[in-house]
Design a protein around this motif. Structure first.
Motif, PDB file in Angstrom:
ATOM      1  N   GLU A 101      12.834  -3.374  12.103  1.00  0.00           N
ATOM      2  CA  GLU A 101      11.599  -4.115  12.150  1.00  0.00           C
ATOM      3  C   GLU A 101      10.476  -3.479  13.314  1.00  0.00           C
ATOM      4  O   GLU A 101      10.731  -3.970  13.933  1.00  0.00           O
ATOM      5  CB  GLU A 101      11.233  -5.418  11.505  1.00  0.00           C
ATOM      6  N   TYR A 102       9.683  -3.365  12.858  1.00  0.00           N
ATOM      7  CA  TYR A 102       8.379  -3.510  14.533  1.00  0.00           C
ATOM      8  C   TYR A 102       6.579  -3.124  13.710  1.00  0.00           C
ATOM      9  O   TYR A 102       6.599  -2.983  12.048  1.00  0.00           O
ATOM     10  CB  TYR A 102       8.566  -2.045  14.778  1.00  0.00           C
ATOM     11  N   SER A 103       6.036  -3.853  13.739  1.00  0.00           N
ATOM     12  CA  SER A 103       4.614  -3.683  14.073  1.00  0.00           C
ATOM     13  C   SER A 103       3.758  -3.045  14.979  1.00  0.00           C
ATOM     14  O   SER A 103       3.608  -2.819  16.012  1.00  0.00           O
ATOM     15  CB  SER A 103       3.984  -5.012  13.923  1.00  0.00           C
ATOM     16  N   PRO A 104       3.073  -1.209  14.847  1.00  0.00           N
ATOM     17  CA  PRO A 104       2.552  -0.388  15.110  1.00  0.00           C
ATOM     18  C   PRO A 104       1.190  -0.987  15.494  1.00  0.00           C
ATOM     19  O   PRO A 104       0.357  -0.222  16.333  1.00  0.00           O
ATOM     20  CB  PRO A 104       2.318   0.801  14.358  1.00  0.00           C
ATOM     21  N   ALA A 105       0.420  -1.640  14.879  1.00  0.00           N
ATOM     22  CA  ALA A 105      -0.541  -2.406  14.253  1.00  0.00           C
ATOM     23  C   ALA A 105      -0.723  -3.370  14.258  1.00  0.00           C
ATOM     24  O   ALA A 105      -0.307  -4.038  13.142  1.00  0.00           O
ATOM     25  CB  ALA A 105      -1.988  -1.309  13.680  1.00  0.00           C
ATOM     26  N   LYS A 106      -2.296  -4.684  13.953  1.00  0.00           N
ATOM     27  CA  LYS A 106      -2.114  -5.376  14.044  1.00  0.00           C
ATOM     28  C   LYS A 106      -1.773  -5.724  11.921  1.00  0.00           C
ATOM     29  O   LYS A 106      -3.088  -4.779  11.676  1.00  0.00           O
ATOM     30  CB  LYS A 106      -3.292  -6.294  14.283  1.00  0.00           C
ATOM     31  N   GLY A 107      -1.474  -6.107  11.076  1.00  0.00           N
ATOM     32  CA  GLY A 107      -0.823  -6.154   9.762  1.00  0.00           C
ATOM     33  C   GLY A 107      -0.421  -5.089   8.947  1.00  0.00           C
ATOM     34  O   GLY A 107      -0.171  -5.270   7.898  1.00  0.00           O
ATOM     35  N   VAL A 108       0.032  -4.690   9.945  1.00  0.00           N
ATOM     36  CA  VAL A 108       1.005  -3.201   9.760  1.00  0.00           C
ATOM     37  C   VAL A 108       2.743  -3.355  10.230  1.00  0.00           C
ATOM     38  O   VAL A 108       2.811  -3.945  10.751  1.00  0.00           O
ATOM     39  CB  VAL A 108       0.668  -2.086  10.118  1.00  0.00           C
ATOM     40  N   THR A 109       3.664  -3.617   9.381  1.00  0.00           N
ATOM     41  CA  THR A 109       4.723  -3.972   9.647  1.00  0.00           C
ATOM     42  C   THR A 109       5.908  -2.534   9.028  1.00  0.00           C
ATOM     43  O   THR A 109       5.458  -2.165   7.927  1.00  0.00           O
ATOM     44  CB  THR A 109       6.384  -4.606   8.746  1.00  0.00           C
ATOM     45  N   CYS A 110       6.530  -1.588   9.843  1.00  0.00           N
ATOM     46  CA  CYS A 110       7.217  -0.450   9.574  1.00  0.00           C
ATOM     47  C   CYS A 110       8.773  -0.928   9.404  1.00  0.00           C
ATOM     48  O   CYS A 110       9.245  -2.152  10.882  1.00  0.00           O
ATOM     49  CB  CYS A 110       6.413   0.474  10.491  1.00  0.00           C
ATOM     50  N   TRP A 111       9.405  -0.330   9.163  1.00  0.00           N
ATOM     51  CA  TRP A 111      10.938  -0.508   8.794  1.00  0.00           C
ATOM     52  C   TRP A 111      11.953   0.971   9.466  1.00  0.00           C
ATOM     53  O   TRP A 111      11.328   2.120   8.779  1.00  0.00           O
ATOM     54  CB  TRP A 111      11.634  -0.853   7.412  1.00  0.00           C
ATOM     55  N   ARG A 112      12.344   1.243  10.169  1.00  0.00           N
ATOM     56  CA  ARG A 112      12.580   2.611  10.688  1.00  0.00           C
ATOM     57  C   ARG A 112      14.056   3.190   9.896  1.00  0.00           C
ATOM     58  O   ARG A 112      13.816   4.513   9.444  1.00  0.00           O
ATOM     59  CB  ARG A 112      13.656   2.388  12.392  1.00  0.00           C
ATOM     60  N   ARG A 113      15.225   2.033   9.204  1.00  0.00           N
ATOM     61  CA  ARG A 113      15.492   2.764   8.653  1.00  0.00           C
ATOM     62  C   ARG A 113      15.836   3.096   6.785  1.00  0.00           C
ATOM     63  O   ARG A 113      16.092   4.532   6.861  1.00  0.00           O
ATOM     64  CB  ARG A 113      16.828   1.548   8.072  1.00  0.00           C
ATOM     65  N   ARG A 123       3.240  -1.076   0.100  1.00  0.00           N
ATOM     66  CA  ARG A 123       3.236   0.638   0.415  1.00  0.00           C
ATOM     67  C   ARG A 123       1.781   0.752   1.352  1.00  0.00           C
ATOM     68  O   ARG A 123       1.578   1.346   0.161  1.00  0.00           O
ATOM     69  CB  ARG A 123       4.280   1.162  -0.298  1.00  0.00           C
ATOM     70  N   SER A 124       2.565   1.630   1.977  1.00  0.00           N
ATOM     71  CA  SER A 124       0.869   2.433   2.588  1.00  0.00           C
ATOM     72  C   SER A 124       1.663   3.675   2.918  1.00  0.00           C
ATOM     73  O   SER A 124       2.582   4.211   4.636  1.00  0.00           O
ATOM     74  CB  SER A 124       0.556   1.903   3.859  1.00  0.00           C
ATOM     75  N   GLU A 125       1.484   5.018   2.792  1.00  0.00           N
ATOM     76  CA  GLU A 125       1.822   5.811   2.261  1.00  0.00           C
ATOM     77  C   GLU A 125       0.909   6.336   3.476  1.00  0.00           C
ATOM     78  O   GLU A 125       1.400   6.973   4.539  1.00  0.00           O
ATOM     79  CB  GLU A 125       1.369   6.468   1.440  1.00  0.00           C
ATOM     80  N   ALA A 126      -0.012   6.502   4.549  1.00  0.00           N
ATOM     81  CA  ALA A 126      -0.668   6.502   5.310  1.00  0.00           C
ATOM     82  C   ALA A 126      -0.100   6.156   6.694  1.00  0.00           C
ATOM     83  O   ALA A 126      -0.257   7.072   7.790  1.00  0.00           O
ATOM     84  CB  ALA A 126      -2.244   6.106   5.334  1.00  0.00           C
ATOM     85  N   TRP A 127      -0.215   4.887   6.546  1.00  0.00           N
ATOM     86  CA  TRP A 127       0.461   4.885   7.891  1.00  0.00           C
ATOM     87  C   TRP A 127       2.409   4.938   7.722  1.00  0.00           C
ATOM     88  O   TRP A 127       3.239   5.509   8.906  1.00  0.00           O
ATOM     89  CB  TRP A 127       0.775   3.593   7.710  1.00  0.00           C
ATOM     90  N   THR A 128       2.824   5.354   6.797  1.00  0.00           N
ATOM     91  CA  THR A 128       4.365   6.103   6.479  1.00  0.00           C
ATOM     92  C   THR A 128       3.923   7.648   7.022  1.00  0.00           C
ATOM     93  O   THR A 128       5.015   7.898   7.590  1.00  0.00           O
ATOM     94  CB  THR A 128       5.008   5.041   5.235  1.00  0.00           C
TER      95      THR A 128
END
Length: 142
Positions: A101-113, A123-128
């Motif tokens: 898990e990491y955060s590329p920007a404030k308020g956004v969380t992403c999961w590599r796996r 869920r954010s399609e744009a950030w994904t």
């Protein structure tokens, strides 16, 4: 909190390094307030900060400084609180990294796996798509 972080925090509060008190302990002296504290560390991390007598910092005890020792204890408590918060932050960060898990920007969380990102609305399609772009096609075009 790491030893160097505690050193920086003490210097900002007017303390200077006084001496080693053993393999893991170091004394710090504040001339203005005539306060001595001992920083106790284990494996490079601060485990405690305790108020001490001026003699523990190589100073002569000129007068009764009980009030200042109490003030030193309060400062030491603040440093320990910062150390505890820092340790908790490090534990959370380590756990998040373990989960990918990491955060590329404030308020956004992403999961590599999972190759997915969420923002405050879900869920954010744009950030994904931004973080995990689709691989380019490997087949040649005709």
């Amino acid at each position: 909190m790491r030893q160097w972080e505690a050193s920086d925090a003490l210097r900002e509060r007017g303390y200077r390094y006084a001496s080693d008190q053993g393999r893991r302990d170091a004394s710090w002296w504040n001339e203005r307030d005539r306060q001595c504290v001992i920083v106790i560390s284990n494996r490079g991390r601060v485990s405690d900060v305790v108020a001490a007598k001026p003699g523990d910092c190589g100073q002569k005890d000129k007068k009764d400084n009980t009030g200042k020792i109490v003030a030193g204890a309060l400062i030491a408590g603040a440093v320990v609180a910062v150390a505890a918060a820092s340790a908790e932050d490090a534990r959370r960060k380590e756990e998040a990294e373990r989960r990918g898990e990491y955060s590329p920007a404030k308020g956004v969380t992403c999961w590599r796996r999972e190759r997915v990102c969420n923002d405050s609305r879900g869920r954010s399609e744009a950030w994904t798509q931004y973080e995990f772009p689709a691989p380019a096609s490997s087949s040649p075009r005709r």
